[in-house]
Design a protein around this motif. Structure first.
Motif, PDB file in Angstrom:
ATOM      1  N   SER A  92      15.389  43.722  58.525  1.00 28.18           N
ATOM      2  CA  SER A  92      14.696  43.761  57.249  1.00 28.18           C
ATOM      3  C   SER A  92      15.513  44.567  56.253  1.00 28.18           C
ATOM      4  O   SER A  92      16.335  45.415  56.626  1.00 28.18           O
ATOM      5  CB  SER A  92      13.309  44.390  57.398  1.00 28.18           C
ATOM      6  OG  SER A  92      12.526  43.669  58.324  1.00 28.18           O
ATOM      7  N   GLU A 112      15.217  38.649  52.193  1.00 24.73           N
ATOM      8  CA  GLU A 112      14.155  39.087  53.110  1.00 24.73           C
ATOM      9  C   GLU A 112      13.561  37.907  53.855  1.00 24.73           C
ATOM     10  O   GLU A 112      13.273  37.987  55.061  1.00 24.73           O
ATOM     11  CB  GLU A 112      13.070  39.829  52.325  1.00 24.73           C
ATOM     12  CG  GLU A 112      11.923  40.340  53.168  1.00 24.73           C
ATOM     13  CD  GLU A 112      12.356  41.387  54.179  1.00 24.73           C
ATOM     14  OE1 GLU A 112      11.867  41.333  55.313  1.00 24.73           O
ATOM     15  OE2 GLU A 112      13.196  42.245  53.837  1.00 24.73           O
ATOM     16  N   ARG A 163       4.804  40.635  57.257  1.00 23.58           N
ATOM     17  CA  ARG A 163       5.559  41.853  57.527  1.00 23.58           C
ATOM     18  C   ARG A 163       5.356  42.890  56.428  1.00 23.58           C
ATOM     19  O   ARG A 163       5.122  44.074  56.697  1.00 23.58           O
ATOM     20  CB  ARG A 163       7.043  41.531  57.665  1.00 23.58           C
ATOM     21  CG  ARG A 163       7.876  42.773  57.944  1.00 23.58           C
ATOM     22  CD  ARG A 163       9.313  42.619  57.525  1.00 23.58           C
ATOM     23  NE  ARG A 163       9.946  43.924  57.547  1.00 23.58           N
ATOM     24  CZ  ARG A 163       9.965  44.775  56.537  1.00 23.58           C
ATOM     25  NH1 ARG A 163       9.357  44.471  55.407  1.00 23.58           N
ATOM     26  NH2 ARG A 163      10.567  45.948  56.642  1.00 23.58           N
ATOM     27  N   ASP A 164       5.442  42.465  55.167  1.00 23.34           N
ATOM     28  CA  ASP A 164       5.289  43.415  54.069  1.00 23.34           C
ATOM     29  C   ASP A 164       3.869  43.970  54.008  1.00 23.34           C
ATOM     30  O   ASP A 164       3.662  45.152  53.697  1.00 23.34           O
ATOM     31  CB  ASP A 164       5.641  42.732  52.747  1.00 23.34           C
ATOM     32  CG  ASP A 164       7.127  42.438  52.636  1.00 23.34           C
ATOM     33  OD1 ASP A 164       7.909  43.162  53.262  1.00 23.34           O
ATOM     34  OD2 ASP A 164       7.493  41.492  51.918  1.00 23.34           O
ATOM     35  N   ALA A 167       3.495  46.498  56.773  1.00 20.92           N
ATOM     36  CA  ALA A 167       4.242  47.722  56.483  1.00 20.92           C
ATOM     37  C   ALA A 167       3.403  48.698  55.675  1.00 20.92           C
ATOM     38  O   ALA A 167       3.441  49.916  55.900  1.00 20.92           O
ATOM     39  CB  ALA A 167       5.529  47.369  55.733  1.00 20.92           C
ATOM     40  N   ARG A 168       2.611  48.183  54.736  1.00 18.39           N
ATOM     41  CA  ARG A 168       1.753  49.055  53.944  1.00 18.39           C
ATOM     42  C   ARG A 168       0.523  49.497  54.729  1.00 18.39           C
ATOM     43  O   ARG A 168       0.049  50.624  54.581  1.00 18.39           O
ATOM     44  CB  ARG A 168       1.326  48.351  52.650  1.00 18.39           C
ATOM     45  CG  ARG A 168       2.487  47.991  51.740  1.00 18.39           C
ATOM     46  CD  ARG A 168       2.038  47.757  50.299  1.00 18.39           C
ATOM     47  NE  ARG A 168       0.935  46.821  50.200  1.00 18.39           N
ATOM     48  CZ  ARG A 168       1.073  45.486  50.252  1.00 18.39           C
ATOM     49  NH1 ARG A 168       2.262  44.956  50.444  1.00 18.39           N
ATOM     50  NH2 ARG A 168       0.029  44.698  50.118  1.00 18.39           N
ATOM     51  N   GLN A 249       3.173  39.910  48.361  1.00 18.07           N
ATOM     52  CA  GLN A 249       3.280  41.077  49.240  1.00 18.07           C
ATOM     53  C   GLN A 249       4.613  41.792  49.055  1.00 18.07           C
ATOM     54  O   GLN A 249       4.687  43.022  49.106  1.00 18.07           O
ATOM     55  CB  GLN A 249       3.101  40.645  50.701  1.00 18.07           C
ATOM     56  CG  GLN A 249       1.762  40.017  51.020  1.00 18.07           C
ATOM     57  CD  GLN A 249       0.593  40.884  50.608  1.00 18.07           C
ATOM     58  OE1 GLN A 249       0.618  42.100  50.756  1.00 18.07           O
ATOM     59  NE2 GLN A 249      -0.449  40.252  50.068  1.00 18.07           N
ATOM     60  N   PHE A 250       5.675  41.035  48.829  1.00 16.92           N
ATOM     61  CA  PHE A 250       6.990  41.639  48.606  1.00 16.92           C
ATOM     62  C   PHE A 250       6.985  42.478  47.327  1.00 16.92           C
ATOM     63  O   PHE A 250       7.469  43.617  47.319  1.00 16.92           O
ATOM     64  CB  PHE A 250       8.049  40.533  48.521  1.00 16.92           C
ATOM     65  CG  PHE A 250       9.450  41.042  48.308  1.00 16.92           C
ATOM     66  CD1 PHE A 250      10.195  41.533  49.363  1.00 16.92           C
ATOM     67  CD2 PHE A 250      10.020  41.029  47.043  1.00 16.92           C
ATOM     68  CE1 PHE A 250      11.486  42.001  49.169  1.00 16.92           C
ATOM     69  CE2 PHE A 250      11.310  41.490  46.842  1.00 16.92           C
ATOM     70  CZ  PHE A 250      12.048  41.975  47.905  1.00 16.92           C
ATOM     71  N   ASN A 253       5.013  45.576  47.806  1.00 12.64           N
ATOM     72  CA  ASN A 253       5.765  46.537  48.599  1.00 12.64           C
ATOM     73  C   ASN A 253       6.767  47.285  47.737  1.00 12.64           C
ATOM     74  O   ASN A 253       7.002  48.473  47.932  1.00 12.64           O
ATOM     75  CB  ASN A 253       6.484  45.825  49.750  1.00 12.64           C
ATOM     76  CG  ASN A 253       5.953  46.262  51.095  1.00 12.64           C
ATOM     77  OD1 ASN A 253       4.817  46.702  51.214  1.00 12.64           O
ATOM     78  ND2 ASN A 253       6.775  46.144  52.122  1.00 12.64           N
ATOM     79  N   ASP A 257       6.727  51.244  47.240  1.00 16.13           N
ATOM     80  CA  ASP A 257       7.890  52.089  47.476  1.00 16.13           C
ATOM     81  C   ASP A 257       8.218  52.937  46.251  1.00 16.13           C
ATOM     82  O   ASP A 257       8.586  54.103  46.377  1.00 16.13           O
ATOM     83  CB  ASP A 257       9.098  51.215  47.838  1.00 16.13           C
ATOM     84  CG  ASP A 257       8.982  50.630  49.228  1.00 16.13           C
ATOM     85  OD1 ASP A 257       8.274  51.232  50.048  1.00 16.13           O
ATOM     86  OD2 ASP A 257       9.570  49.569  49.489  1.00 16.13           O
TER      87      ASP A 257
END
Length: 277
Positions: A92, A112, A163-164, A167-168, A249-250, A253, A257
Motif C-alpha cells: 500500500s 493504490e 482497505r481505506d 484503516a480508519r 474512501q481514498f 483517508n 491523514d
C-alpha cells in the motif's frame, strides 16, 4: 492512467520496501517463506490448470455458464473477505509521506488500486487459467475472454475502498474492538455454511438470474458470448459504484491523514477518526 517518472519512482520504492520486509527475517526465514509460498501458489496453479481444462473441454455454453457463475461469486467473496480475515493489507502507499509531493491524487489513487493485486495473487493465477480455458474453448470465440476485465476492475476498486475504510476504523480505539468482533464473526460464516448448508433462497438469489443482475452473473454471460447490452450496463454500473466507493474512501483517508498530521496531542475534544466515514 499516464505514469510519470515521479509516480514510477514511488511505485519502485514501494516494491523495494516490500522486498526489504521479506528479507528482514534472515536467510532461514526467507527460505521458509519461499517454500511456503511455492507450495501455496503451486496449489493455486493446479486449481488454475483445472479451471483451464474444465472450461476448455466443456461441450456447450450453458455448461460453461453453470461453472462460471458460482465460481466467479466465490472469486468476488475471496477477493474482498479473505484479505480482511487474514489481516493481509498487501502493498500500500504511504499516503502521509506522499502528500508533500506535487502528485495528482488521481495518480495516487490509480497506484493504490493497482497495488490491490498484491492481496489477491491467488485469484489472478486462477483467472489466468479460466481465461486460457475460454481462449481454447471449443464452443466460444476468442473475444469472450474480454468479459472478465470489468469484474477484475470492480474487485480492485472495491478492495481499495475496503482497505481505506478499515484503516480508519482500526485507527479508532472506540470502534477497534467492535470491528475486531465483526471480523471474528465473519470468519465463522464459512464454517457455518459448510456445516449447515446455504438455504435455497440465498442460493437462488446470488447464483440465479434475479431482476438485479449481480456482477458475477453478468460476467458469466459476457464471458460466454452473450454480449447483450443489459449485461454490459450491469457490470458497468457495478464497476462505477465500486469506483465511487473506492475513491470516496481514498479521499477521506487523505483528509483523515491531513487532520492527524495537523493535530497535536494536547488538542482537547478531538473528533473521532470515524466522524468522516
Amino acid at each position: 492512467m499516464v505514469v510519470s517518472g515521479q509516480t514510477r519512482a514511488i511505485l519502485w520504492a514501494q516494491l523495494r520496501t516490500f522486498r526489504n520486509f521479506q528479507f528482514r527475517s534472515g536467510r532461514a526465514g526467507l527460505i521458509l517463506s519461499l517454500l511456503v509460498g511455492l507450495v501455496w501458489y503451486g496449489v493455486w496453479a493446479v486449481a488454475a490448470f483445472a479451471a483451464y481444462a474444465l472450461l476448455r473441454e466443456a461441450e456447450d455454453v450453458e455448461q460453461i455458464r453453470r461453472i462460471l457463475t458460482p465460481g466467479l461469486l466465490l472469486v468476488c467473496l475471496y477477493w474482498q473477505l479473505i484479505p480482511v480475515l487474514m489481516a493481509n493489507a498487501g502493498m500500500s502507499l504511504q499516503i502521509k509521506r506522499l502528500l508533500v509531493y506535487p502528485i495528482p491524487r488521481s495518480q495516487l489513487f490509480g497506484l493504490e488500486v493497482l497495488l490491490r493485486f498484491s492481496t489477491a495473487l491467488e485469484l489472478v493465477i486462477l483467472l489466468i487459467g479460466a481465461c486460457a480455458g475460454i481462449l481454447f474453448s471449443k464452443v466460444l470465440p476468442l473475444p469472450c475472454v474480454l468479459g472478465f476485465l470489468p469484474l477484475v476492475a470492480m474487485n480492485l476498486l472495491f478492495s481499495a475502498g475496503i482497505r481505506d475504510l478499515l484503516a480508519r476504523v482500526f485507527a479508532s480505539r472506540k470502534y477497534r474492538e467492535l470491528a475486531t468482533l465483526l471480523v471474528v464473526l465473519m470468519a465463522t460464516l464459512p464454517q457455518l455454511a459448510l456445516r449447515m448448508g446455504i438455504p435455497g433462497p440465498w442460493k437462488r438469489l446470488f447464483t440465479g438470474s434475479p431482476n438485479l443482475i449481480w456482477p458475477w452473473t453478468a460476467t458469466s454471460y459476457l464471458a460466454t458470448g452473450d454480449w447483450h447490452w443489459r449485461y454490459w450496463l450491469a457490470i458497468a454500473l457495478w464497476t462505477y459504484a465500486a469506483y465511487l466507493f473506492g475513491r470516496r474512501q481514498f479521499d477521506r483517508n487523505l483528509r483523515f491523514d491531513e487532520q492527524a498530521a495537523n493535530s497535536t496531542d494536547t488538542r482537547a475534544g478531538k473528533l473521532s477518526p470515524l466522524a468522516d466515514l
